[in-house]
Write a protein that holds these residues in place. Structure first.
Motif, PDB file in Angstrom:
ATOM      1  N   GLU A  61       5.021 -10.720  19.611  1.00  0.00           N
ATOM      2  CA  GLU A  61       3.460 -10.417  19.457  1.00  0.00           C
ATOM      3  C   GLU A  61       3.196  -9.221  19.243  1.00  0.00           C
ATOM      4  OE1 GLU A  61       1.469 -12.864  22.328  1.00  0.00           O
ATOM      5  OE2 GLU A  61       2.154 -14.838  21.453  1.00  0.00           O
ATOM      6  N   LYS A  62       4.000  -8.465  18.846  1.00  0.00           N
ATOM      7  CA  LYS A  62       3.877  -7.187  18.835  1.00  0.00           C
ATOM      8  C   LYS A  62       2.909  -6.730  17.559  1.00  0.00           C
ATOM      9  CE  LYS A  62       5.003  -2.486  19.451  1.00  0.00           C
ATOM     10  NZ  LYS A  62       4.244  -1.753  20.573  1.00  0.00           N
ATOM     11  N   LEU A  63       2.033  -5.603  17.748  1.00  0.00           N
ATOM     12  CA  LEU A  63       1.314  -5.019  16.463  1.00  0.00           C
ATOM     13  C   LEU A  63       1.529  -3.600  16.478  1.00  0.00           C
ATOM     14  CD1 LEU A  63      -2.142  -6.733  17.024  1.00  0.00           C
ATOM     15  CD2 LEU A  63      -0.272  -7.481  15.482  1.00  0.00           C
ATOM     16  N   LEU A  64       1.782  -3.122  15.279  1.00  0.00           N
ATOM     17  CA  LEU A  64       1.704  -1.825  14.988  1.00  0.00           C
ATOM     18  C   LEU A  64       0.717  -1.015  15.317  1.00  0.00           C
ATOM     19  CD1 LEU A  64       3.552  -1.824  11.503  1.00  0.00           C
ATOM     20  CD2 LEU A  64       4.913  -1.323  14.003  1.00  0.00           C
ATOM     21  N   ILE A  65       0.552   0.544  15.313  1.00  0.00           N
ATOM     22  CA  ILE A  65      -0.485   1.237  15.650  1.00  0.00           C
ATOM     23  C   ILE A  65      -1.623   1.099  14.737  1.00  0.00           C
ATOM     24  CG2 ILE A  65      -1.278   3.676  15.748  1.00  0.00           C
ATOM     25  CD1 ILE A  65      -0.076   2.892  18.350  1.00  0.00           C
ATOM     26  N   ALA A  85      -1.215  -2.528  26.761  1.00  0.00           N
ATOM     27  CA  ALA A  85      -1.433  -1.574  27.883  1.00  0.00           C
ATOM     28  C   ALA A  85      -0.370  -1.813  29.085  1.00  0.00           C
ATOM     29  CB  ALA A  85      -2.894  -1.472  28.440  1.00  0.00           C
ATOM     30  N   LEU A  86      -0.131  -2.994  29.152  1.00  0.00           N
ATOM     31  CA  LEU A  86       0.914  -3.192  30.291  1.00  0.00           C
ATOM     32  C   LEU A  86       2.313  -2.523  30.107  1.00  0.00           C
ATOM     33  CD1 LEU A  86       0.110  -6.951  31.014  1.00  0.00           C
ATOM     34  CD2 LEU A  86      -0.588  -5.154  32.245  1.00  0.00           C
ATOM     35  N   THR A  87       2.700  -2.336  28.866  1.00  0.00           N
ATOM     36  CA  THR A  87       3.985  -1.816  28.473  1.00  0.00           C
ATOM     37  C   THR A  87       4.035  -0.245  28.655  1.00  0.00           C
ATOM     38  OG1 THR A  87       3.160  -1.197  26.258  1.00  0.00           O
ATOM     39  CG2 THR A  87       4.019  -3.298  26.530  1.00  0.00           C
ATOM     40  N   GLY A  88       2.921   0.319  29.044  1.00  0.00           N
ATOM     41  CA  GLY A  88       2.857   1.683  29.279  1.00  0.00           C
ATOM     42  C   GLY A  88       2.120   2.596  27.984  1.00  0.00           C
ATOM     43  N   SER A  89       1.656   1.899  27.160  1.00  0.00           N
ATOM     44  CA  SER A  89       1.096   2.559  26.019  1.00  0.00           C
ATOM     45  C   SER A  89      -0.155   3.374  26.466  1.00  0.00           C
ATOM     46  CB  SER A  89       0.973   1.721  24.655  1.00  0.00           C
ATOM     47  OG  SER A  89       0.132   2.214  23.698  1.00  0.00           O
ATOM     48  N   ASP A  90      -0.135   4.722  26.317  1.00  0.00           N
ATOM     49  CA  ASP A  90      -1.316   5.463  26.306  1.00  0.00           C
ATOM     50  C   ASP A  90      -2.434   5.021  25.568  1.00  0.00           C
ATOM     51  OD1 ASP A  90      -0.602   7.377  28.949  1.00  0.00           O
ATOM     52  OD2 ASP A  90       1.128   7.400  27.606  1.00  0.00           O
ATOM     53  N   TYR A  91      -2.133   5.068  24.563  1.00  0.00           N
ATOM     54  CA  TYR A  91      -3.296   4.710  23.310  1.00  0.00           C
ATOM     55  C   TYR A  91      -3.866   3.262  23.800  1.00  0.00           C
ATOM     56  CZ  TYR A  91      -5.312   3.004  18.927  1.00  0.00           C
ATOM     57  OH  TYR A  91      -6.054   2.542  18.014  1.00  0.00           O
TER      58      TYR A  91
END
Length: 801
Positions: free
Chosen positions: A624-628, A670-676
């Motif tokens: 369930e991964k989305l790109l930027i 956000a749980l993964t640590g992605s600051d964006y």
């Protein structure tokens, strides 16, 4: 018997032990040690190298936690100066409290005394500051590197671009804004940039926070945007890298399979259109021995023979990107796990970017994929430079003019062109090369390569993106006089988008009647349960991504007018309550506006993008991964729906569910640590709360459940109010299913008695004891007095909206 020494592992690392008082203090310029040692070395009183994230001493012992104390800025002043500043601060706080300003920031708790405990207010000071409220700002924003550029903004709510330019403040510039990154570096972002629009939206929210009660903590990020471009990308030491050393074949195959799910090049035959990008990636088995790699033969001057293995840089970059895209577990996006080693190998293999003697067109795919890696690594400015270098390399060798190119080189150039146009639009900056300078033929079908239909369609869509950046937002064109020019460019861009959609090949055409959740297979699809539902072969990821980009461009053409409409309707509702002159102009109604249909089409594009994103995330994407780029579309679509809820009375019942989906996407990322994602996850809930409160304040004269005529674009008889829809449980809720595919899904015909209060709740606005400052009233008057044509015709609207 001496007491046993305390075990270092039990020392509280959150607090520093005091320095030995017998130690001689050495001046900073004579120190041979680092200024700040890590907590572990400081406790043991041993020399620390100061390296981050782990010093040399802690590297030798994996049981140690290498943590550094938070930096503390100290300023020494005399006691008399401190007392004087404290007294002045007390007066300012009391005055701001009376003026209704609550975003005052202090760094010392001793300075935050109650206004009633401070010194008596100086009448002369009150008079001076009431006439020039901007004088408060330099004293109030001490924690931000952009404080000086936000002086007028803090006191007034929304600054005037002309005043900013004349006074030397440069947050708002002609054509964009100077925004600060997390390290205090200012960078220019143009009008099409999502960061510029979000900062403008925060200005609007700052003014609105004086009208309705709301949490304004996140407004402290005004003037900032999220990027790590000021921070060097951490990479292993150069002497430890072996660029010719490759992972095992099974591992390379696994990483390439992960990558192909995201880069959409069609080399694996998954996409009917052949993919919407092209990457010259071969099978992993061909990479077992670098000496056995086949290199395409072309004209000698473009293939330096001294570097026969440089194409490995493309694969190392691909492995780095695949490694990062595979990080979906909580707290998995940390330094050292982002594929830095693979990226460093590619970087070392390519060498100095200024040494053009070692670069050839074979390096363009690696540089282009490096840009993708940097985008996903929250370094968009670095990606912008990388794309520019790859494009200039192609220009230097005449690829843009069709100079002896192969079909692979042609497709590689157009993939580079697509990313160049996307970054130009994303950041509001000019592209590297103009369309007039390109004479290269579009991609063609060729034996041994995927079909070219998807890539050609993507190129044509990128050309429309270039038109929007150049003309609708006038990034490189001078502003024309007259209110009609901007609207003409917007209408031309929308015509181009509709014509592009009409001319799509059959494999890429939208379903007849438009998109809907049931056609895309996301109707009643649980966010927590992935189902094998929907025709994944017809609407694959390349198809969904291309149509999301199309819808985003349509949103981009209408977004300024949408925010202008929100301002206008809010001003029309609040201004009569605070100003006797507020009623001089008739109340503006969006239903009577000539732009109403265009705004509704924009909202529909936002809904479709959220449906498409839901399909990609729940049915088509690994983990369930989305790109930027896809996350950017989701964020913009959610904001459009929130603005729709303020402007329009009639709503779709599934709009709140779509907004919740958008928020859940960023919460998960956000749980993964992605600051964006962390930043977006903070902003969207606050925007939703503000939209709800403003809607209730704007439309409080309407009764809950009132039946009104359906909007012209829908075949449903009635639509539910937002306050009703927010309380609806969407699972199994009876909606209409016999409507047209595009517009009528999920509209409620009637509400269950007792489900909501008889009247919609009315949000309490500014009380009599807390009247808004005159500058806020003046801002509301500016919003209300803007004419109908100025939704598109005013240059400032296009800048600030």
């Amino acid at each position: 018997m001496p007491k046993p020494s305390r075990s270092p592992s039990k020392v509280n690392l959150d607090r520093r032990l005091p320095v030995n008082p017998r130690r001689h203090r050495v001046p900073p310029e004579q120190r041979k040690r680092v200024a700040t040692a890590c907590n572990s070395c400081n406790v043991r009183r041993i020399k620390c190298s100061g390296d981050k994230p782990q010093c040399e001493q802690c590297k030798t012992n994996p049981d140690r936690t290498c943590a550094y104390p938070a930096p503390i800025e100290r300023v020494s002043v005399s006691k008399s100066e401190y007392d004087s500043l404290r007294a002045l601060n007390d007066q300012i706080q009391s005055l701001k409290s009376q003026m209704g300003i609550h975003d005052f920031k202090v760094e010392d708790d001793a300075m935050a005394a109650s206004p009633s405990e401070g010194s008596p207010l100086d009448p002369a000071l009150i008079d001076m500051l009431s006439r020039q409220p901007a004088m408060l700002s330099p004293l109030c924003t001490v924690s931000s590197p952009s404080s000086s550029s936000r002086a007028d903004n803090t006191a007034v709510g929304e600054e005037s671009p002309e005043d900013e330019r004349e006074s030397g403040g440069n947050r708002t510039l002609e054509g964009g804004r100077m925004l600060y990154d997390v390290d205090g570096t200012a960078r220019y972002l143009g009008k099409t940039s999502g960061a510029t629009f979000l900062d403008t939206l925060k200005d609007f929210m700052s003014t609105s926070s004086r009208l309705v009660a709301m949490d304004t903590r996140f407004l402290g990020s005004r003037g900032h945007y999220q990027t790590f471009d000021s921070r060097p990308l951490p990479m292993p030491p150069d002497d430890l890298l072996q660029p010719l050393q490759l992972p095992p074949v099974d591992e390379m195959t696994r990483m390439l399979n992960i990558l192909r799910n995201f880069v959409l090049d069609g080399s694996d035959g998954k996409f009917r259109c052949g993919g919407i990008f092209y990457w010259p990636l071969e099978d992993a088995n061909t990479l077992q021995s670098p000496d056995s790699m086949q290199i395409d033969v072309d004209s000698a001057p473009r293939r330096p023979a001294a570097h026969p293995h440089r194409r490995l840089a493309l694969y190392h970059t691909a492995f780095a990107l695949a490694t990062m895209l595979d990080l979906t577990e909580p707290n998995s996006k940390v330094q050292g796990r982002l594929g830095e080693t693979f990226y460093a190998k590619a970087y070392k293999m390519l060498g100095n970017p200024l040494d053009i003697t070692s670069y050839a067109t074979d390096d363009v795919p690696a540089l282009t994929m490096m840009a993708l890696y940097l985008i996903e690594n929250n370094r968009r400015d670095s990606a912008y430079i990388c794309i520019s270098m790859a494009m200039h390399l192609s220009i230097m060798h005449g690829v843009h003019r069709g100079s002896a190119v192969t079909e692979k080189e042609r497709r590689t150039f157009w993939t580079l062109y697509i990313l160049d146009r996307w970054l130009s639009c994303l950041m509001g900056r000019p592209p590297t090369i103009s369309d007039d300078a390109i004479k290269l033929q579009l991609p063609q079908d060729s034996r041994g390569l995927p079909p070219a239909a998807g890539l050609r369609a993507h190129v044509e869509l990128s050309r429309i993106s270039d038109y929007i950046v150049h003309n609708s937002y006038r990034v490189t064109h001078a502003n024309e006089d007259g209110p009609g020019h901007a609207l003409q460019h917007v209408e031309a861009a929308q015509t181009l988008l509709k014509e592009w959609q009409r001319k799509l090949p059959e494999c890429l055409k939208a379903p007849e009647g438009g998109f809907s959740p049931d056609i895309l297979g996301v109707d009643n699809l649980s966010l927590n349960m992935k189902q094998d539902y929907g025709n994944t072969s017809d609407y694959d990821r390349a198809f969904c991504s291309l149509h999301m980009t199309h819808n985003q461009l349509f949103i981009l053409t209408v977004r300024p007018a949408f925010l202008a409409a929100v301002r206008k309707i809010v001003a029309g509702k609040f201004l009569p309550r605070f100003s006797q002159s507020g009623g001089q102009h008739p109340e503006w109604s969006v239903e009577e506006s000539s732009h109403a249909q265009r705004l509704r089409e924009c909202s529909e594009s936002a809904r479709v993008n959220l449906w498409l994103a839901k399909r990609v995330r729940m049915l088509l994407s690994p983990k369930e991964k989305l790109l930027i780029q896809e996350l950017h579309h989701v964020f913009n679509a959610a904001i459009i729906l929130m603005m729709h809820h303020i402007v329009f009375l009639n709503l779709r019942t599934n709009d709140p569910e779509l907004i919740d989906f958008a928020i859940s996407v960023f919460n998960t990322e956000a749980l993964t640590g992605s600051d964006y994602a962390i930043d977006c996850a903070k902003v969207l809930p606050d925007l939703r709360e503000l939209a709800k409160k403003l809607r209730e304040a704007v439309h409080d004269h309407q009764q809950a459940g009132a039946q009104v005529a359906a909007a012209p674009h829908t075949s449903a008889a009635f639509e539910a109010r937002y306050s009703d829809a927010m309380d609806v449980q969407f699972k199994g809720f009876p909606g209409t299913h016999g409507l047209g595919h595009g517009m009528g899904h999920g509209i409620v015909h009637g509400m269950t008695p007792g489900l909501v209060p008889e009247h919609a709740p009315v949000i309490s606005v500014v009380g009599a004891h807390m009247q808004p400052v005159p500058a806020v009233i003046q801002q509301l008057q500016v919003w209300q007095n803007s004419g109908e044509s100025e939704l598109y015709g005013n240059a400032r609207v296009m800048v600030d909206a």
